[in-house]
Design an enzyme around this catalytic site. Sequence first.
Site: not given
Length: 554
Positions: A15, A140, A188, A192, A385, A388, A518, A520
């Site tokens: 993530g 990133e 952990t 490390q 897209c 449709m 698109h 979205e």
Amino acid sequence: MKYIFVTGGVVSSLGKGVATASLGALLRARGYKVTAVKIDPYINIDAGTMRPYEHGEVFVTASGAETDLDIGNYERFLDLDVPEGSNITTGQVYLDVIKKERAGDYLSQTVQVIPHITDEIKRRIRVAGENAGAEIVIVEVGGTVGDIESLPFLEAIRQLRFEEGLHNTLYLHLTLVPYLGTSHEFKTKPTQHSVATLRSVGISPDIVMVRSKEKLPEEITRKIALFTSVMPGNVFTSYDVSHVYEVPLALEDQGLGKTVETHLQLEPVLPNLGVWQNAVRVMRQPRREVTIAIAGKYTAMPDAYLSLLEALTHAGVANDARVHIKWVNAEELTGEEPAGADVAGRFSDADGILVPGGFGIRGIEGKIRAARYAREQRVPYLGICLGMQIAVIEYARAHGLAGANSAEFDPYTPHKVIDLMPEQLDVDGLGGTMRLGDWPMELRGDTLLAELYGVPGGGRVMERHRHRYEVNPEHVSALTRAGLIVSGVTPGMAGRGAGLVESIELSDHPFFVGLQSHPEFKSRPMRPSPPFAGFIAAALERANQGRTLSASST
């Protein structure tokens, strides 16, 4: 500019993209001009030719770049259009360096990873920040520390600290702290080892963020700080939440924003997190609920439709509703025409049907059956897209054009209602050759879409595109005479008559809308996509009618 570099360790898919976007949201909430850059160590020039099952969706930027899906997270969380060059790949870097070498730019030099490749990486990072006019650039680095592909990028960001200064750069390392149920303890050691690997290439993290199932006890964070040589208050937990929009609030509660302010010597600012607080409130305690069936072919990989799912969430927040998703594999939709029992059974509990974009013939007839069911049963329908184009094919078949199809699926169909765009005929190659990026859409007045976009008398709006095929202009007149409404076209396209069909709808239906674009990709939690918001509103109305009828019959 100041720079924040986000790296990851232990395993992939922890993530980092959400952590990067959430940190950007916290800085944006403080009023800073922020942009984000994603580095992908693969040799592909971009993500455009990758399989969705392997890499998730391809996100398209306003400038037409086909990028990693994390760029979509950046745009949604930061509420901005990332500029060109915000997705850097190994392929891009090496291609440019090789072109410069062939052009003689490095005349007399031996071209090497250091300094030539690392210099190109640093140049691209700086240019991305400059193009965005950013005060803070969050970078990133994809992959996992220890991957051989990431080494040149890690070396580049190591050099940037010396060039930009300690308080103008910040290293954040994201790792995993697993919980062993057998011994009832957090482990952990992977963290490390991950930090030790990062330090072996010359980078010591200023902040360690750990992914875990729940918030870590204080003694565990102190242990991590001790063994990774970071300040005790610089260890944060990115624990599991019900939705990614809770992550910025969870990290702010732990003090991440203040820690970044201190390290980068920023002026302390009280953040405005109202957008995220409202979104989380609606998702936790919505006034209403609605079920949307998505008829697609990548149903086993939701990340293939990530922006679509987020746009539905945004539309739900706008309507104070929780949106439940029902996945329907279009390949499994069978039954005789008209829509058979299998189709009716799959959609009987759906308040709305959405057919998303895609390519290839697999599952096409199932999608056509889904569109037919929605039209005949008056179920709210949204086609994106390809969705449709599917609606147009189904409508043509139902109104006298037997065997109508797309040239993509049947080049010998007697009625090519969907055909290859003329400008695609001479295209050589697949990567970056589609109609991509922001294009205008001229909406006709007195249509549902014009009302949803807030231009009831008609007007021009911009939406993102990614396609090669279009509604065949030769069939538009016949389709409109049969009752199909062309509510939007691309203005000013020579040789297209009224213009390329951008959107269609039906007037005798509660909500039947298709868009070639698109939308979205431009949806945000604070600014939901108008077609999606309208779709969810129509689905909620149907759900409410269904509950009312059910209560009456009871």
